[in-house]
Design a protein around this motif. Structure first.
Motif, mmCIF file in Angstrom:
data_model
loop_
_atom_site.group_PDB
_atom_site.id
_atom_site.type_symbol
_atom_site.label_atom_id
_atom_site.label_comp_id
_atom_site.label_asym_id
_atom_site.label_seq_id
_atom_site.Cartn_x
_atom_site.Cartn_y
_atom_site.Cartn_z
ATOM 1 N N ASP A 73 58.980 92.131 17.940
ATOM 2 C CA ASP A 73 59.103 93.819 17.984
ATOM 3 C C ASP A 73 59.288 94.302 16.474
ATOM 4 O O ASP A 73 59.479 95.643 16.342
ATOM 5 C CB ASP A 73 60.286 94.036 18.554
ATOM 6 C CG ASP A 73 61.728 93.419 18.067
ATOM 7 O OD1 ASP A 73 61.432 92.376 17.272
ATOM 8 O OD2 ASP A 73 62.742 93.866 18.313
ATOM 9 N N ALA A 74 58.678 93.520 15.550
ATOM 10 C CA ALA A 74 58.913 94.111 14.171
ATOM 11 C C ALA A 74 57.746 95.183 13.981
ATOM 12 O O ALA A 74 56.602 95.036 14.322
ATOM 13 C CB ALA A 74 58.940 92.986 13.314
ATOM 14 N N VAL A 75 58.199 95.955 12.959
ATOM 15 C CA VAL A 75 56.858 96.985 12.508
ATOM 16 C C VAL A 75 56.820 96.414 11.133
ATOM 17 O O VAL A 75 57.591 96.321 10.280
ATOM 18 C CB VAL A 75 57.350 98.454 12.238
ATOM 19 C CG1 VAL A 75 56.405 99.424 11.516
ATOM 20 C CG2 VAL A 75 57.802 99.074 13.867
ATOM 21 N N CYS A 76 55.355 96.214 10.887
ATOM 22 C CA CYS A 76 54.920 95.627 9.542
ATOM 23 C C CYS A 76 54.655 96.809 8.468
ATOM 24 O O CYS A 76 53.853 97.582 8.844
ATOM 25 C CB CYS A 76 53.751 94.662 9.696
ATOM 26 S SG CYS A 76 54.180 93.365 10.684
ATOM 27 N N PHE A 77 55.256 97.115 7.495
ATOM 28 C CA PHE A 77 55.053 98.069 6.583
ATOM 29 C C PHE A 77 53.996 97.631 5.541
ATOM 30 O O PHE A 77 54.155 96.420 4.985
ATOM 31 C CB PHE A 77 56.248 98.569 5.832
ATOM 32 C CG PHE A 77 57.353 99.078 6.876
ATOM 33 C CD1 PHE A 77 56.902 100.443 7.287
ATOM 34 C CD2 PHE A 77 58.388 98.393 7.226
ATOM 35 C CE1 PHE A 77 57.974 101.005 8.147
ATOM 36 C CE2 PHE A 77 59.213 98.899 8.227
ATOM 37 C CZ PHE A 77 59.166 100.374 8.640
ATOM 38 N N LEU A 78 52.886 98.337 4.977
ATOM 39 C CA LEU A 78 52.159 98.178 4.274
ATOM 40 C C LEU A 78 51.830 99.108 3.148
ATOM 41 O O LEU A 78 52.154 100.079 3.374
ATOM 42 C CB LEU A 78 50.587 97.656 4.851
ATOM 43 C CG LEU A 78 50.865 96.723 5.773
ATOM 44 C CD1 LEU A 78 50.585 96.991 7.352
ATOM 45 C CD2 LEU A 78 49.654 95.756 5.680
ATOM 46 N N SER A 79 51.520 98.492 2.085
ATOM 47 C CA SER A 79 50.885 99.441 0.871
ATOM 48 C C SER A 79 49.580 98.922 0.838
ATOM 49 O O SER A 79 49.314 97.681 0.420
ATOM 50 C CB SER A 79 51.828 98.982 -0.320
ATOM 51 O OG SER A 79 51.352 99.723 -1.477
ATOM 52 N N ILE A 80 48.574 99.722 1.091
ATOM 53 C CA ILE A 80 47.161 99.361 0.816
ATOM 54 C C ILE A 80 46.603 99.724 -0.274
ATOM 55 O O ILE A 80 46.654 101.053 -0.544
ATOM 56 C CB ILE A 80 46.260 99.790 2.244
ATOM 57 C CG1 ILE A 80 47.247 99.148 3.382
ATOM 58 C CG2 ILE A 80 45.243 99.497 2.164
ATOM 59 C CD1 ILE A 80 46.559 99.643 4.677
ATOM 60 N N CYS A 81 46.077 98.828 -1.200
ATOM 61 C CA CYS A 81 45.447 99.148 -2.188
ATOM 62 C C CYS A 81 44.166 98.708 -2.671
ATOM 63 O O CYS A 81 43.465 98.784 -3.689
ATOM 64 C CB CYS A 81 46.460 98.673 -3.459
ATOM 65 S SG CYS A 81 48.109 99.247 -3.546
ATOM 66 N N ASP A 82 43.672 97.659 -1.531
ATOM 67 C CA ASP A 82 42.426 97.251 -1.769
ATOM 68 C C ASP A 82 41.721 96.659 -0.295
ATOM 69 O O ASP A 82 42.504 97.016 0.741
ATOM 70 C CB ASP A 82 42.530 95.655 -2.478
ATOM 71 C CG ASP A 82 43.756 94.733 -2.244
ATOM 72 O OD1 ASP A 82 43.851 94.662 -1.042
ATOM 73 O OD2 ASP A 82 44.280 94.176 -3.175
ATOM 74 N N GLU A 83 40.658 96.212 -0.361
ATOM 75 C CA GLU A 83 40.111 95.831 1.014
ATOM 76 C C GLU A 83 40.869 94.486 1.534
ATOM 77 O O GLU A 83 40.904 94.597 2.681
ATOM 78 C CB GLU A 83 38.755 95.180 0.760
ATOM 79 C CG GLU A 83 37.459 96.503 0.372
ATOM 80 C CD GLU A 83 37.511 97.595 1.411
ATOM 81 O OE1 GLU A 83 37.618 97.152 2.596
ATOM 82 O OE2 GLU A 83 37.785 98.861 1.082
ATOM 83 N N LYS A 84 41.531 93.692 0.803
ATOM 84 C CA LYS A 84 42.341 92.537 1.367
ATOM 85 C C LYS A 84 43.346 93.163 2.211
ATOM 86 O O LYS A 84 43.683 92.649 3.341
ATOM 87 C CB LYS A 84 42.879 91.647 0.179
ATOM 88 C CG LYS A 84 43.418 90.511 0.773
ATOM 89 C CD LYS A 84 43.965 89.666 -0.442
ATOM 90 C CE LYS A 84 45.192 89.012 -0.144
ATOM 91 N NZ LYS A 84 46.419 89.552 0.025
ATOM 92 N N THR A 85 44.066 94.052 1.712
ATOM 93 C CA THR A 85 45.212 94.647 2.576
ATOM 94 C C THR A 85 44.738 95.295 3.715
ATOM 95 O O THR A 85 45.478 95.400 4.777
ATOM 96 C CB THR A 85 46.207 95.268 1.807
ATOM 97 O OG1 THR A 85 45.680 96.390 0.894
ATOM 98 C CG2 THR A 85 46.971 94.555 0.711
ATOM 99 N N LYS A 86 43.522 96.029 3.551
ATOM 100 C CA LYS A 86 43.193 96.778 4.910
ATOM 101 C C LYS A 86 42.555 95.600 5.756
ATOM 102 O O LYS A 86 43.190 95.959 7.080
ATOM 103 C CB LYS A 86 41.862 97.415 4.253
ATOM 104 C CG LYS A 86 42.021 98.786 3.725
ATOM 105 C CD LYS A 86 40.677 99.184 3.234
ATOM 106 C CE LYS A 86 40.894 100.282 2.338
ATOM 107 N NZ LYS A 86 39.657 101.135 1.914
ATOM 108 N N ARG A 87 42.378 94.538 5.460
ATOM 109 C CA ARG A 87 41.847 93.520 6.368
ATOM 110 C C ARG A 87 43.199 92.764 7.054
ATOM 111 O O ARG A 87 43.394 92.430 8.306
ATOM 112 C CB ARG A 87 41.139 92.318 5.885
ATOM 113 C CG ARG A 87 39.649 92.853 5.467
ATOM 114 C CD ARG A 87 38.468 91.569 5.027
ATOM 115 N NE ARG A 87 39.321 90.813 3.985
ATOM 116 C CZ ARG A 87 39.083 91.180 2.913
ATOM 117 N NH1 ARG A 87 38.152 92.261 2.528
ATOM 118 N NH2 ARG A 87 39.424 90.535 1.712
#
Length: 183
Positions: free
Chosen positions: A104-118
């Motif tokens: 049930d976790a929400v994953c928080f992201l900081s997107i800085c590049d194509e890798k983190t978008k994937r």
């Protein structure tokens, strides 16, 4: 405020931008899991054709050292110990994520590049909720672990890039010397 959140990274030296990301996520949830990617040496290779993040020289700290560094830093920043846990986060092998992540976790992201978008796409495809804290381009990324390690290698000042407890941990455990002598 949500109940359970997750952030993740290699944290191959926890620096101030990592801390900004972790604390921003913690403000949005009651319990935060801090995931450590590349949790063991099976993810590390010596092949020069590999991504920079998979090289041994880019991964000088063990899982346990990163665990202690993160734990001590968050406690130093007054995050109650019961409000966070630290877990392996094998995003590089997503088939294992369900073994470590609360469903049930929400994953928080900081997107800085194509890798983190994937990676965002991977998490969503597995049924995890993902919330992007911010999107930045490479030039807006700020401090990186590579910069910290490069300053250590060059015997340049680096304590201004990391929380005080991290600097003390690295020095007291001789990790700075390991970085200088790891190829």
């Amino acid at each position: 405020m949500i109940d359970v959140g997750v952030v993740y990274g290699r944290f191959q030296i926890l620096h101030l931008k990592h801390l900004e990301y972790i604390l921003a996520a913690k403000m949005r949830c009651r319990k935060l899991y801090v995931g450590i990617s590349f949790p063991d040496e099976s993810y590390i290779q010596e092949d020069s054709e590999m991504d920079e993040e998979r090289k041994k020289s880019s991964n000088p700290l063990t899982y346990f050292e990163r665990f202690e560094m993160i734990r001590d830093c968050l406690i130093d920043f007054k995050v109650p110990r019961e409000a966070f846990d630290i877990i392996p986060f094998p995003i590089e092998r997503p088939e294992y994520l369900r073994q470590y992540l609360p469903k049930d976790a929400v994953c928080f992201l900081s997107i800085c590049d194509e890798k983190t978008k994937r990676e965002e796409e991977v998490l969503r495809s597995m049924g995890y909720a993902a919330e992007v804290l911010w999107r930045r381009n490479e030039s807006e990324k700020g401090i990186t672990g590579t910069q910290v390690r490069q300053r250590i290698l060059a015997d340049e000042k680096w304590n201004d890039l990391v929380p005080k407890s991290v600097y003390e941990y690295i020095i007291s455990n001789g990790i700075d010397n390991r970085i200088k002598y790891t190829k």
